[in-house]
Design a protein around this motif. Structure first.
Motif, PDB file in Angstrom:
ATOM      1  N   THR A 125       5.158  -1.010   8.416  1.00  0.00           N
ATOM      2  CA  THR A 125       5.595   0.229   7.831  1.00  0.00           C
ATOM      3  C   THR A 125       7.131   0.269   7.317  1.00  0.00           C
ATOM      4  O   THR A 125       8.050  -0.169   7.927  1.00  0.00           O
ATOM      5  CB  THR A 125       5.623   1.401   9.095  1.00  0.00           C
ATOM      6  N   HIS A 126       7.294   0.955   6.261  1.00  0.00           N
ATOM      7  CA  HIS A 126       8.539   0.708   5.550  1.00  0.00           C
ATOM      8  C   HIS A 126       9.051   2.176   5.381  1.00  0.00           C
ATOM      9  O   HIS A 126       8.173   3.285   5.248  1.00  0.00           O
ATOM     10  CB  HIS A 126       8.476   0.204   4.047  1.00  0.00           C
ATOM     11  N   PRO A 168       9.534  -3.438  -4.663  1.00  0.00           N
ATOM     12  CA  PRO A 168       8.428  -2.826  -4.380  1.00  0.00           C
ATOM     13  C   PRO A 168       8.863  -1.815  -3.221  1.00  0.00           C
ATOM     14  O   PRO A 168       7.687  -0.507  -3.018  1.00  0.00           O
ATOM     15  CB  PRO A 168       7.505  -3.878  -3.958  1.00  0.00           C
ATOM     16  N   LEU A 169       9.591  -1.872  -2.502  1.00  0.00           N
ATOM     17  CA  LEU A 169      10.057  -1.115  -1.459  1.00  0.00           C
ATOM     18  C   LEU A 169      10.626   0.229  -1.911  1.00  0.00           C
ATOM     19  O   LEU A 169      11.164   1.013  -0.982  1.00  0.00           O
ATOM     20  CB  LEU A 169      10.634  -1.894  -0.315  1.00  0.00           C
ATOM     21  N   LEU A 229       4.381   7.430   1.267  1.00  0.00           N
ATOM     22  CA  LEU A 229       4.598   6.309   2.605  1.00  0.00           C
ATOM     23  C   LEU A 229       4.241   4.753   1.685  1.00  0.00           C
ATOM     24  O   LEU A 229       3.576   4.792   1.040  1.00  0.00           O
ATOM     25  CB  LEU A 229       3.630   6.603   3.558  1.00  0.00           C
ATOM     26  N   CYS A 230       4.884   3.772   2.360  1.00  0.00           N
ATOM     27  CA  CYS A 230       4.635   2.464   1.983  1.00  0.00           C
ATOM     28  C   CYS A 230       4.499   1.512   3.182  1.00  0.00           C
ATOM     29  O   CYS A 230       5.103   1.641   4.254  1.00  0.00           O
ATOM     30  CB  CYS A 230       5.964   2.107   1.145  1.00  0.00           C
ATOM     31  N   PHE A 231       3.515   0.668   2.957  1.00  0.00           N
ATOM     32  CA  PHE A 231       3.049  -0.287   3.765  1.00  0.00           C
ATOM     33  C   PHE A 231       2.901  -1.730   3.424  1.00  0.00           C
ATOM     34  O   PHE A 231       2.523  -1.808   2.190  1.00  0.00           O
ATOM     35  CB  PHE A 231       1.933   0.294   4.815  1.00  0.00           C
ATOM     36  N   SER A 232       2.953  -2.732   4.182  1.00  0.00           N
ATOM     37  CA  SER A 232       2.679  -4.007   3.460  1.00  0.00           C
ATOM     38  C   SER A 232       2.224  -4.899   4.474  1.00  0.00           C
ATOM     39  O   SER A 232       2.294  -4.641   5.767  1.00  0.00           O
ATOM     40  CB  SER A 232       4.186  -4.493   3.099  1.00  0.00           C
ATOM     41  N   LEU A 277       0.685  -1.127   0.050  1.00  0.00           N
ATOM     42  CA  LEU A 277      -0.063  -0.050  -0.025  1.00  0.00           C
ATOM     43  C   LEU A 277       1.007   1.220   0.085  1.00  0.00           C
ATOM     44  O   LEU A 277       1.913   1.467   0.853  1.00  0.00           O
ATOM     45  CB  LEU A 277      -0.881  -0.050   1.280  1.00  0.00           C
ATOM     46  N   TYR A 278       0.636   2.111  -0.909  1.00  0.00           N
ATOM     47  CA  TYR A 278       1.185   3.376  -1.120  1.00  0.00           C
ATOM     48  C   TYR A 278       0.453   4.598  -0.987  1.00  0.00           C
ATOM     49  O   TYR A 278      -0.538   4.424  -1.355  1.00  0.00           O
ATOM     50  CB  TYR A 278       2.016   3.526  -2.375  1.00  0.00           C
ATOM     51  N   THR A 279       0.570   5.432  -0.086  1.00  0.00           N
ATOM     52  CA  THR A 279      -0.094   6.607   0.144  1.00  0.00           C
ATOM     53  C   THR A 279       0.483   7.941  -0.033  1.00  0.00           C
ATOM     54  O   THR A 279       1.933   7.866   0.141  1.00  0.00           O
ATOM     55  CB  THR A 279      -0.568   6.396   1.517  1.00  0.00           C
ATOM     56  N   GLY A 280      -0.396   8.930   0.136  1.00  0.00           N
ATOM     57  CA  GLY A 280       0.079  10.296   0.486  1.00  0.00           C
ATOM     58  C   GLY A 280       0.589  10.427   1.715  1.00  0.00           C
ATOM     59  O   GLY A 280       0.048   9.613   2.657  1.00  0.00           O
ATOM     60  N   HIS A 281       1.074  11.592   2.110  1.00  0.00           N
ATOM     61  CA  HIS A 281       1.310  11.903   3.632  1.00  0.00           C
ATOM     62  C   HIS A 281       0.894  13.102   3.942  1.00  0.00           C
ATOM     63  O   HIS A 281       1.695  14.248   3.569  1.00  0.00           O
ATOM     64  CB  HIS A 281       2.693  11.573   3.714  1.00  0.00           C
ATOM     65  N   ASP A 282      -0.411  13.298   4.487  1.00  0.00           N
ATOM     66  CA  ASP A 282      -0.644  14.718   5.104  1.00  0.00           C
ATOM     67  C   ASP A 282       0.540  15.195   6.183  1.00  0.00           C
ATOM     68  O   ASP A 282       0.249  14.160   7.536  1.00  0.00           O
ATOM     69  CB  ASP A 282      -2.251  14.488   5.575  1.00  0.00           C
TER      70      ASP A 282
END
Length: 295
Positions: free
Chosen positions: A59-60, A112-113, A47-50, A27-32
């Protein structure tokens, strides 16, 4: 009742994009990250999570920051991740240093990371490339699909929905940029194919609900189907992502549900997604409990 939504609680996240690779969901997200009391969009990196079960998330390190593009001035807006020929392509929207308005870049990685690097050294799409007069936000929210014949297409936009074919290496625009007309299109494109149907989701109106259109051909005609997700809490925007994983379908989105959350402090959630026999999507039921761990 156990509350699994939002799925990331230690940091504000927005604009999800997601993929499964070798049994792991990334999961890749923006970061507010606004200053205390600020009601401005402040997003500097992604940000990146798996997860292996969609409930417990690792959390990566950040895979990419807006300023990692030498030509960008900042602003890490919505993104899209895809894997193609064993390489990962991260399409992102940022602000350009020299060309007015937002621009779309693409960064690549063997993992992917990440870390992701800019192979072009320049933007993929800028405002001066559009077939109509661009405004400051025209180049937002990229989404990419690889069609059955191997050709790749980029969809994006704000106020207007644009699309174009990508080159075989996914690093160039390889056609004229065309416009797709959709009712009350605002932003937040998400394109995918499932069981022979093409789906194009987007933010509908303002504040944004999520609507979608369907087609049996990527080039249309597209049929508007309707609203699939209503207003998401105390948040004016939305940008969906979808995933089929271990026999079930999932809908990722963001809301403002965390303490002190809101339109500029958003949080990614996931709920179940169901299809009708004709391929249309049943209305998404947003929930605080979210989903159960997938084994």
């Amino acid at each position: 009742m156990e509350e699994n939504n939002p799925i990331i609680r230690h940091v504000f996240t927005a604009d999800p994009t997601v993929l499964e690779h070798r049994g792991i969901v990334y999961l890749y997200t923006g970061h507010d990250d606004p200053l205390p009391g600020s009601e401005q969009y402040t997003m500097n990196d992604w940000l990146c999570f798996s997860s292996v079960n969609l409930v417990d998330w690792n959390t990566h390190p950040s895979p990419l920051a807006a300023n990692d593009y030498s030509w960008a001035s900042g602003d890490a807006f919505a993104s899209k991740i895809i894997c193609h020929n064993q390489k990962f392509y991260f399409f992102t929207a940022v602000s350009h240093k020299r060309i007015p308005g937002k621009a779309i870049g693409v960064a690549t990685s063997e993992s992917p990371l990440g870390p992701f690097r800019d192979p072009r050294g320049e933007a993929l799409v800028t405002g001066d490339m559009l077939p109509v007069a661009a405004d400051e936000k025209s180049n937002l929210d990229p989404s990419v699909i690889i069609d059955d014949d191997g050709s790749a297409y980029l969809f994006w936009g704000n106020g207007r929905c644009f699309y174009a074919r990508l080159s075989a290496n996914l690093l160039e625009i390889d056609s004229e940029i065309s416009e797709l007309h959709l009712p009350h299109f605002n932003e937040g494109t998400h394109i995918y194919k499932r069981d022979g149907h093409y789906y194009l989701m987007y933010g509908y109106g303002a504040p944004e609900r999520v609507a979608y259109a369907m087609s049996d051909n990527l080039h249309g005609a597209w049929k508007f189907v309707g609203i699939v997700n209503e207003l998401a809490g105390n948040c004016e925007t939305n940008r969906p992502a979808t995933l089929d994983f271990k026999g079930k379908s999932y809908f990722f989105y963001h809301n403002g549900a965390l303490p002190n959350g809101g339109s500029h402090r958003r949080s990614v959630c996931v709920d179940y997604m169901y299809y009708n026999g004709d391929g249309t999507i049943k209305k998404i039921v947003m929930s605080s409990e979210g989903i159960s761990p997938q084994k």
